[in-house]
Motif scaffolding. Structure first.
Motif, PDB file in Angstrom:
ATOM      1  N   LYS A  91       0.829  -1.213   0.000  1.00  0.00           N
ATOM      2  CA  LYS A  91       0.000   0.000   0.000  1.00  0.00           C
ATOM      3  C   LYS A  91       0.864   1.263   0.000  1.00  0.00           C
ATOM      4  CE  LYS A  91      -3.731   2.251   2.572  1.00  0.00           C
ATOM      5  NZ  LYS A  91      -4.611   2.184   3.780  1.00  0.00           N
ATOM      6  N   GLU A 100       1.261   4.280  -2.898  1.00  0.00           N
ATOM      7  CA  GLU A 100       1.033   5.695  -2.571  1.00  0.00           C
ATOM      8  C   GLU A 100       2.266   6.540  -2.860  1.00  0.00           C
ATOM      9  OE1 GLU A 100      -0.065   5.592   1.501  1.00  0.00           O
ATOM     10  OE2 GLU A 100      -2.105   4.830   1.136  1.00  0.00           O
ATOM     11  N   ARG A 101       3.427   6.094  -2.400  1.00  0.00           N
ATOM     12  CA  ARG A 101       4.635   6.911  -2.495  1.00  0.00           C
ATOM     13  C   ARG A 101       5.224   6.939  -3.902  1.00  0.00           C
ATOM     14  NH1 ARG A 101       7.429   4.864   3.226  1.00  0.00           N
ATOM     15  NH2 ARG A 101       5.945   5.956   4.592  1.00  0.00           N
ATOM     16  N   ASN A 135       3.272   6.627  -6.547  1.00  0.00           N
ATOM     17  CA  ASN A 135       2.160   7.092  -7.392  1.00  0.00           C
ATOM     18  C   ASN A 135       1.844   6.079  -8.498  1.00  0.00           C
ATOM     19  OD1 ASN A 135       0.125   8.886  -8.150  1.00  0.00           O
ATOM     20  ND2 ASN A 135       1.461   9.984  -9.580  1.00  0.00           N
ATOM     21  N   SER A 139      -0.578   2.316  -9.315  1.00  0.00           N
ATOM     22  CA  SER A 139      -1.751   1.554  -8.870  1.00  0.00           C
ATOM     23  C   SER A 139      -1.321   0.167  -8.403  1.00  0.00           C
ATOM     24  CB  SER A 139      -2.753   1.418 -10.018  1.00  0.00           C
ATOM     25  OG  SER A 139      -2.199   0.593 -11.045  1.00  0.00           O
TER      26      SER A 139
END
Length: 526
Positions: free
Chosen positions: A14, A18-19, A21, A23
């Protein structure tokens, strides 16, 4: 190398998305591509039939990525979807659509035993049915599929973890787990690859880097750590040019009884070979002549008794003391050990009959010194100390509790010896089946004692000592083979194990070394 829990791996996935960028689908593509690259490098376009079995979750999505790349590179691929639920993950569905765009032969849907394909022994099976998220027993027909895999005798490659194997609890039915010839694990090996009851489900394993967030990898405290050369080397204490023996401690080995002086000899030799400055052996009178003649480097102090330890009395201040090798469990020896514990302040390493005495008289555990005491039990000695266990996970839970309660560094000896302290596990990567030989445990006791003598913390000495013990045997076995390896050979090759710490392998050698370090072959250690 850190061994993350499944919850930590989910968190790492996860955070990475996020970090960076990206999917979760992009991360799945990255993971599946890495496995394809591993296969492609080894197969070089060979037209061996490859059967890719995909579940309907993210592990199945990884399988679909692999199958798609195999198809686009011209391999002979057959893809199957194991329809074990009505629910499909989002990333599975995305990759299901993608594979339909590169082939007219869509994945075959398997719903029962009648759907099982024929597979020849020379074929390859890629197992992507279940991943680390499995939390329930598999359906009977899926279990039959895994049995079908075994019966074909085809080479089976599992994605991340053999399907049906849990990461955090025991196997309920061995037929409900895939028997993998090789497992390619993402980011971290799984603890179950090293436990006696579950290691058998993958003959070999390797970790693939899928680009997880570096900050997560570096800062996350793992539940366990796999110990290899890179983990122990930073703890090595170099010697100064003007060093003298007094700087490396005076270790004492207390043990022996009539007919078992060899145990003290082996342990004492290992103490000096591990680097201690001095070693004294405290033995019954019958041990004086054997030790003085067979091991002149040792100083010998004798008990008042001829054949057993009965009155531990000496006028030196040892840096560290090892107790228990070859002592026996006579009542007089037990009383002497209790009296010794009441006055001793030196760090302790306890093995063999010392552990058996403690298991019979657990009140003696309260007399251990403040510095963490190291104990080195084999499975039966461990059971006598902590009681029986239901499975390997229950065992480790009990070992952690026992370690914390009594401030012990517990070296749980086995094929992958696990050192336990402060609720953390340190899993050793060295060693081989030749170590299942008399005296091997006495040598380990001596090595750990010798390292503590030089100033290593008891935990570091245990982790480092277990590694050196196994690495020495790995080097020696090349000359002697498994059957002919003896405990004295481990001592004789210990110097080469130290030297090996600083030898940088050639690229090909390094690849093989890493492969061997990640191999979960059955090994034994007394």
């Amino acid at each position: 190398m850190k061994i993350f829990s499944k919850e930590q791996i989910y968190k790492g996935d996860k955070l990475t998305a996020e970090r960076q960028n990206i999917s979760s689908t992009d991360l799945m593509e990255r993971a599946g591509t890495q496995i394809f690259n591993w296969l492609h490098m080894r197969m070089q376009g060979a037209q061996v039939p490859i059967h890719v079995f995909c579940g309907i979750g993210n592990n199945g999505g990884d399988g679909l990525v692999i199958a798609r790349h195999l198809i686009t590179h011209g391999y002979n691929v057959k893809t199957y979807v194991v329809n074990c639920s009505d629910k499909r993950s989002k990333d599975f569905l995305i990759n299901y659509d993608r594979i339909k765009n590169v082939t007219k032969e869509w994945p075959t849907l398997l719903k029962c035993e009648e759907d099982f394909p024929g597979i020849k022994p020379e074929d390859i099976i890629v197992d992507g049915v279940f991943g680390i998220g499995l939390n329930r027993p598999v359906d009977d027909w899926v279990k039959a599929l895994f049995v079908h895999f075994r019966k074909t005798k085809a080479f089976t490659l599992s994605i991340d973890i053999p399907s049906g194997l849990y990461t955090d609890k025991p196997v309920e039915d061995e037929n409900a787990v895939v028997q993998a010839g090789f497992t390619l694990s993402f980011a971290s090996p799984k603890l179950v690859f090293f436990l006696p009851e579950t290691a058998k489900y993958t003959a070999q394993w390797e970790v693939l880097d899928i680009g997880l967030d570096q900050e997560f990898l570096l800062t996350t405290q793992a539940e366990a750590e796999l110990i290899g050369k890179h983990e122990v080397l930073p703890n090595y204490i170099p010697r100064d040019k003007f060093a003298h023996k007094g700087e490396f401690g005076h270790a004492m080995v207390i043990g022996g009884s009539y007919g078992k002086i060899g145990a003290v000899t082996l342990a004492s030799r290992a103490v000096l070979s591990a680097g201690a400055g001095l070693v004294s052996a405290y033995v019954p009178k019958c041990g004086y002549l054997p030790l003085q003649t067979s091991f002149p480097e040792a100083m010998v102090i004798t008990d008042r008794n001829d054949e057993t330890i009965g009155n531990i009395d000496f006028n030196i201040k040892p840096t560290v003391i090892a107790f228990g090798v070859g002592t026996g469990q006579e009542q007089e020896t037990t009383k002497a050990f209790e009296a010794f514990l009441k006055t001793n302040n030196s760090p302790l390493v306890i093995d063999a009959d010392g552990l058996n005495i403690l298991s019979k008289h657990k009140q003696l555990l309260e007399l251990l010194p403040e510095s963490p005491t190291v104990i080195t039990p084999h499975p039966k000695e461990l059971e006598r100390l902590i009681g029986s266990w239901a499975d390997d996970f229950d065992k480790l839970t009990k070992v952690k509790a026992f370690s914390k309660k009594h401030n012990l560094v517990i070296v749980v000896k086995g094929a992958h010896t696990i050192t336990v302290f402060d609720e953390k596990l340190y899993v050793n990567s060295t060693g081989n089946p030749g170590m299942a030989t008399a005296g091997s445990g006495d040598v380990l006791t001596g090595i750990i004692t010798g390292l503590i003598s030089q100033g290593y913390h008891p935990l570091v000495a245990s982790i480092f000592g277990v590694y050196l013990h196994g690495r020495s045997a790995d080097i020696a076995v090349a000359d002697f083979g498994y059957q002919s390896l003896m405990a004295s050979h481990i001592i004789e090759y210990l110097g080469k194990a130290f030297i090996d710490l600083f030898v940088k392998p050639e690229p090909r050698q390094q690849q093989e070394s890493e492969k061997n370090a990640k191999t979960s072959n059955k090994k034994s250690r007394k």
